[in-house]
Design an enzyme around this catalytic site. Sequence first.
Site, PDB file in Angstrom:
ATOM      1  CE  LYS A  54      20.309  32.599 -39.287  1.00 38.11           C
ATOM      2  NZ  LYS A  54      19.327  32.709 -40.358  1.00 38.11           N
ATOM      3  CD  GLN A  98      19.451  34.320 -43.666  1.00 41.48           C
ATOM      4  OE1 GLN A  98      19.900  33.414 -42.979  1.00 41.48           O
ATOM      5  NE2 GLN A  98      18.647  35.253 -43.161  1.00 41.48           N
ATOM      6  CG  ASP A 121      15.205  28.743 -40.766  1.00 43.99           C
ATOM      7  OD1 ASP A 121      15.634  29.106 -39.654  1.00 43.99           O
ATOM      8  OD2 ASP A 121      15.527  29.287 -41.840  1.00 43.99           O
TER       9      ASP A 121
END
Length: 296
Positions: A54, A98, A121
């Site tokens: 990422k 995460q 997200d």
Amino acid sequence: MSAKIIDGKKVAKLTREEVRQDVEDWVKDGNRAPFLQVVLVGTNPASDVYVGAKTRACKEVGIQTDTKRLPDTISAKELKSTIHKLNNDDSVDGILVQLPLPNHLSAHDVIEAIDYRKDVDGFHPMNVGRLTVGEPSFRSCTPAGIMELFKHYSIPSKSKHAVIVGASNIVGRPISILLNKEEGEGKATTTVCHKYTKDLTRHTISADILVVAAGQPNLIKGEMVKEGCVVVDVGINRVADETKEKGYTLVGDCHFESVKEKASWITPVPGGVGPMTVAMLMKNTLLAAKKSIYPE
Ligand code: NAD
């Protein structure tokens, strides 16, 4: 029949290039570069790999990023307080915690602590809820990436039977919602299977589109798939392989060799859905910076 390959690596590169151009224009217009704050709790080797990918993608497209590394002993209260500070920081456009988190932390609670307007997200209940009722929302990156692949390859889903194996909040459920939408894209009839589904083959064999996100290596074999089916293999599983320097090899949830003989299209693992997930995160971060989903 041998399936045509859905090249996620190629489509992700095109998507990142589009985002790079948009970021460049956004900055040329006098705006600061978008900023993505990654929060990484504890030490999980797979999480390190994902965060690395990422971060590299951010650099490539001109998105600023930073990774806050927190110890796995952090309390829920401390973690939420860190998130609240990021929510109130105007220089932060997107926040990504995460997953997975250490066992003592509830992913649901932590995700809900994120300002939904920064939830790039697309996991916050506000975004999931708005997706469900067809309102603009941050879309969970993996399902959004799958829809982008269908669009790129002009693979129709209207009136098809889409079977989804796996019902997680981050992949199975949201892709079933997107594929089932009556307005805009989707328009498929959907069946969602999970670990309690009896006789999985009875469902998979009737699929025109089969999306597999179960986290079970080689769960779907050729004999479980209808001739001409479009197969999207979301699974990323590490299986021991002593011939590899790392000691493991990555496989999907489908037995690629037998499934590709039946399918018309198939995503490989790696190089299918994975790169799209990262590319869609870049897109979401730019949308957050531009306040496109939630205007002020
Ligand atoms: P999860 O563990 O949260 O959910 C798995 C789902 O599969 C559950 O609904 C479970 O009931 C179902 N399931 C498990 N075994 C099954 C079986 N035998 N038959 C039918 N259903 C079964 O997993 P997740 O987070 O959705 O991830 C699934 C897989 O996708 C994992 O391999 C993960 O690594 C991968 N993944 C890949 C990406 C990507 O970018 N390519 C993104 C997210 C997840």
